[in-house]
Design an enzyme around this catalytic site. Structure first.
Site, PDB file in Angstrom:
ATOM      1  N   LYS A 127     -27.682  50.536 -44.185  1.00 56.53           N
ATOM      2  CA  LYS A 127     -29.083  50.658 -43.759  1.00 56.53           C
ATOM      3  C   LYS A 127     -29.830  51.582 -44.717  1.00 56.53           C
ATOM      4  O   LYS A 127     -29.234  52.520 -45.236  1.00 56.53           O
ATOM      5  CB  LYS A 127     -29.155  51.301 -42.361  1.00 56.53           C
TER       6      LYS A 127
ATOM      7  N   ASP B 149     -26.488  54.809 -31.284  1.00 54.32           N
ATOM      8  CA  ASP B 149     -25.916  53.472 -31.120  1.00 54.32           C
ATOM      9  C   ASP B 149     -24.760  53.428 -30.108  1.00 54.32           C
ATOM     10  O   ASP B 149     -24.157  52.381 -29.897  1.00 54.32           O
ATOM     11  CB  ASP B 149     -25.464  52.932 -32.485  1.00 54.32           C
TER      12      ASP B 149
ATOM     13  N   ARG C 229     -22.348  43.220 -31.881  1.00 55.79           N
ATOM     14  CA  ARG C 229     -21.884  41.979 -31.232  1.00 55.79           C
ATOM     15  C   ARG C 229     -20.409  41.732 -31.503  1.00 55.79           C
ATOM     16  O   ARG C 229     -19.740  41.052 -30.732  1.00 55.79           O
ATOM     17  CB  ARG C 229     -22.789  40.799 -31.614  1.00 55.79           C
TER      18      ARG C 229
HETATM   19  N1  BES Z   1     -27.628  49.336 -33.926  1.00 58.33           N
HETATM   20  C1  BES Z   1     -28.444  48.349 -34.540  1.00 58.33           C
HETATM   21  C2  BES Z   1     -29.677  47.993 -33.712  1.00 58.33           C
HETATM   22  C3  BES Z   1     -30.668  49.105 -33.536  1.00 58.33           C
HETATM   23  C4  BES Z   1     -31.790  49.178 -34.327  1.00 58.33           C
HETATM   24  C5  BES Z   1     -30.494  50.047 -32.523  1.00 58.33           C
HETATM   25  C6  BES Z   1     -32.713  50.201 -34.133  1.00 58.33           C
HETATM   26  C7  BES Z   1     -31.402  51.064 -32.329  1.00 58.33           C
HETATM   27  C8  BES Z   1     -32.521  51.138 -33.124  1.00 58.33           C
HETATM   28  C9  BES Z   1     -27.646  47.064 -34.765  1.00 58.33           C
HETATM   29  O1  BES Z   1     -26.291  47.247 -34.963  1.00 58.33           O
HETATM   30  C10 BES Z   1     -28.181  46.435 -36.012  1.00 58.33           C
HETATM   31  O2  BES Z   1     -28.093  47.057 -37.034  1.00 58.33           O
HETATM   32  N2  BES Z   1     -28.707  45.225 -35.893  1.00 58.33           N
HETATM   33  C11 BES Z   1     -29.234  44.533 -37.021  1.00 58.33           C
HETATM   34  C12 BES Z   1     -28.817  43.089 -36.903  1.00 58.33           C
HETATM   35  C13 BES Z   1     -29.192  42.258 -38.097  1.00 58.33           C
HETATM   36  C14 BES Z   1     -28.377  42.659 -39.305  1.00 58.33           C
HETATM   37  C15 BES Z   1     -28.940  40.807 -37.775  1.00 58.33           C
HETATM   38  C16 BES Z   1     -30.749  44.664 -36.986  1.00 58.33           C
HETATM   39  O3  BES Z   1     -31.340  44.576 -35.912  1.00 58.33           O
HETATM   40  O4  BES Z   1     -31.336  44.902 -38.039  1.00 58.33           O
HETATM   41 ZN    ZN Z   2     -25.472  49.000 -34.138  1.00 56.74          ZN
HETATM   42 ZN    ZN Z   3     -25.855  47.661 -37.043  1.00 55.36          ZN
END
Ligand code: BES
Ligand code: ZN
Ligand code: ZN
Length: 503
Positions: free
Chosen positions: A282, A293, A356
């Site tokens: 990220k 998380d 997931r």
């Molecule tokens: N933990 C994140 C989702 C998240 C984002 C939680 C902001 C709290 C605040 C999750 O694991 C994630 O990174 N999801 C990705 C999925 C994508 C790569 C398909 C996302 O939402 O960017």
């Molecule tokens: Zn996550």
């Molecule tokens: Zn993630």
């Protein structure tokens, strides 16, 4: 804070601060406020006009009594429109009251208990939740401030009840509100603790403490080797990039009464103690809040910490696949294929869609080993959810209308916002893998919250299941309302308690 109830005349109560709720559109004062106004020579009437205090929800007006009444100050708190007045308005008004009392460091506060047509026990519970949650501060890393606050006399909040309302029912509401607030604060503390301390091992220790302190709760801990034996390849793939050992936690609550058949419920919480994204790293601005998380797991632990207190009358299982998503030479790669516990293979196209994967094994374990009647999961799963619903509202996706309705109803009573999104089967083709049964990110760009929901459904068989994507509301990036400050919110705890209490 001590919250107590008494009957009598608030104008005779000695305190630093007296608080009155005022509905919007109130033209002239009546009852105690009228008497207070009279004692102050009409100053209340003058000031509310001059300051244009209209009783809007959240509005406040402060007035010093200069010895004309037994309390130093009066605080008027707006309750909003009488027609739309509800438990949440009361919670917020109580929160606003405690915020102000905290600001002036008042230790004795008296307040009119205004249930205004609401059930008195529920109203007292809402006031207690709003008051205690507004009082919450995360001070682990501000020991001086913590010590200063600890040295102060704790605030006593006295609710002055009208003659017609039974003290017993208000006391019951206060007691339950204290339990709900305690569970929520427990979850907030877990979320607020930075990931360097809040490791999977630390989450495990919390689960151990909960099980040790409650004879109705047992804990089973599976380490990486035990998880491997069960075939939790998806969960372990996520954990592999980190030096922190992963743990799979299985809590079981059984009610006291034996020889009865209980409904079996499972609550699954996403337990990523940190989500850097893994090799699909990220950017920093998105990484900074990723200690949150494990908010789903925190809510599960918060709920378990008080299940006995609410006398939950079902066999309740809590499941947490706790690990950390980090990049390293051992980390799982975009392009790798893993096989979850139920035999389904998954192409990992983005290591940041790790939630997931961990939930796949947690749900497969739940479905095959526990076989509950109902499964609910709570997860900070998709950033998309915040694009859809903003930061304050959770999404609920479910394959069972009744279950979704129960949870929506429980959420409405708790003041937590949830909105249903569809498990639209038309999108299912987009999560099928090229070289595996599934892919962890869909082949089309939009609707990831729905895609993630459809993905999870592959691991719950036919068991009625609801998924709460708490991505936005679990972690507040601003002060959201008078009783929810910036940081971990404990979202989901009170909704789950309401739901479980009614089972
Ligand atoms: N933990 C994140 C989702 C998240 C984002 C939680 C902001 C709290 C605040 C999750 O694991 C994630 O990174 N999801 C990705 C999925 C994508 C790569 C398909 C996302 O939402 O960017
Ligand atoms: Zn996550
Ligand atoms: Zn993630």
């Amino acid at each position: 804070m001590n919250i107590i109830v008494t009957k009598g005349d608030i104008l005779k109560e000695k305190a630093e601060l007296a608080v009155f709720g005022v509905f919007s559109g109130t033209q002239t004062f009546s009852g105690e406020l009228k008497a207070a106004d009279k004692a102050l020579g009409g100053l209340l009437t003058v000031m509310t006009a001059e300051e244009q205090f209209g009783g809007k929800l959240g509005d406040q007006l402060v007035l010093h009594t200069h010895g004309k009444l037994p309390f130093n100050r009066i605080l008027l708190v707006g309750l909003g429109d009488k027609k739309t007045f509800n438990l949440e308005a009361l919670r917020r008004a109580a929160g606003a009251m405690v915020r102000y009392a905290g600001k002036i460091e008042a230790t004795s506060v008296v307040c009119i208990f205004a249930n205004a047509g609401l059930d008195p026990a529920e109203a007292a519970q809402a006031v207690t939740e709003g008051a205690l949650l507004a009082d919450y501060k995360y001070l682990t890393f501000k020991p001086k401030e913590a010590a200063r606050l600890n040295k102060r006399k704790p605030m006593t909040l006295t609710l002055v009840a009208p003659e017609a309302v039974s003290v017993r029912s208000i006391e019951k509401g206060i007691a339950l509100g204290e339990v709900y607030a305690r569970a929520t604060v427990y979850a907030r503390d877990l979320v607020n603790e930075p990931a360097r301390g809040m490791t999977p091992t630390h989450l495990k220790e919390h689960a151990e403490r909960i099980a040790t302190n409650d004879k109705n709760i047992k804990l089973k801990v599976l380490d990486a080797a035990a998880c491997a034996k069960l075939g939790m390849d998806a969960f372990l793939a996520v954990a592999k990039g980190s030096d922190e050992p992963p743990y799979f936690l299985h809590l079981t609550y059984k009610p006291d009464r034996a020889n009865k058949t209980y409904r079996k419920i499972a609550i699954v919480g996403k337990g990523l103690t940190y989500d850097s994204g893994g090799l699909s790293l990220k950017p920093t601005r998105e990484m900074v809040t990723m200690k949150c998380d494990m908010a789903g797991a925190a809510s599960v632990l918060g709920v378990f910490s008080v299940l006995s207190d609410i006398g939950a009358d079902a066999e309740i299982h809590g499941l947490i696949a706790a690990c950390e998503n980090m990049p390293s030479g051992k980390a799982v790669r975009p392009g790798d294929i893993v096989t979850a516990m139920n035999g389904k293979s998954i192409e990992i196209l983005n290591t940041d869609a790790e939630g997931r994967l961990t939930l796949a094994d947690a749900l497969a374990y739940t479905t095959t080993k526990i076989k509950p009647d109902t499964i609910v999961d709570l997860a900070t799963l998709t950033g998309s959810c915040m694009y859809a619903l903003g930061s304050d509202i959770a999404a609920i996706l479910s394959d069972n209308k009744k279950l979704a309705d129960y949870i929506k109803e429980a959420a409405a009573r708790s003041g937590e916002e949830v909105c249903e999104l569809p498990l639209y089967a038309g999108y299912a083709p987009f999560i099928i893998g090229d070289h595996a049964d599934l892919r962890n990110v869909a082949s089309i760009r939009y609707g990831d919250t729905l895609m993630a929901g459809l993905f999870l459904k592959e691991f719950t068989d036919d068991i009625p299941w609801a998924h709460l994507d708490i991505c936005g509301p679990a972690f507040a990036e601003r002060d959201v309302n008078p009783y929810t400050n910036k940081g971990g919110t404990g979202f989901g705890v009170r909704t789950m308690l309401n739901w479980l209490k009614g089972i």
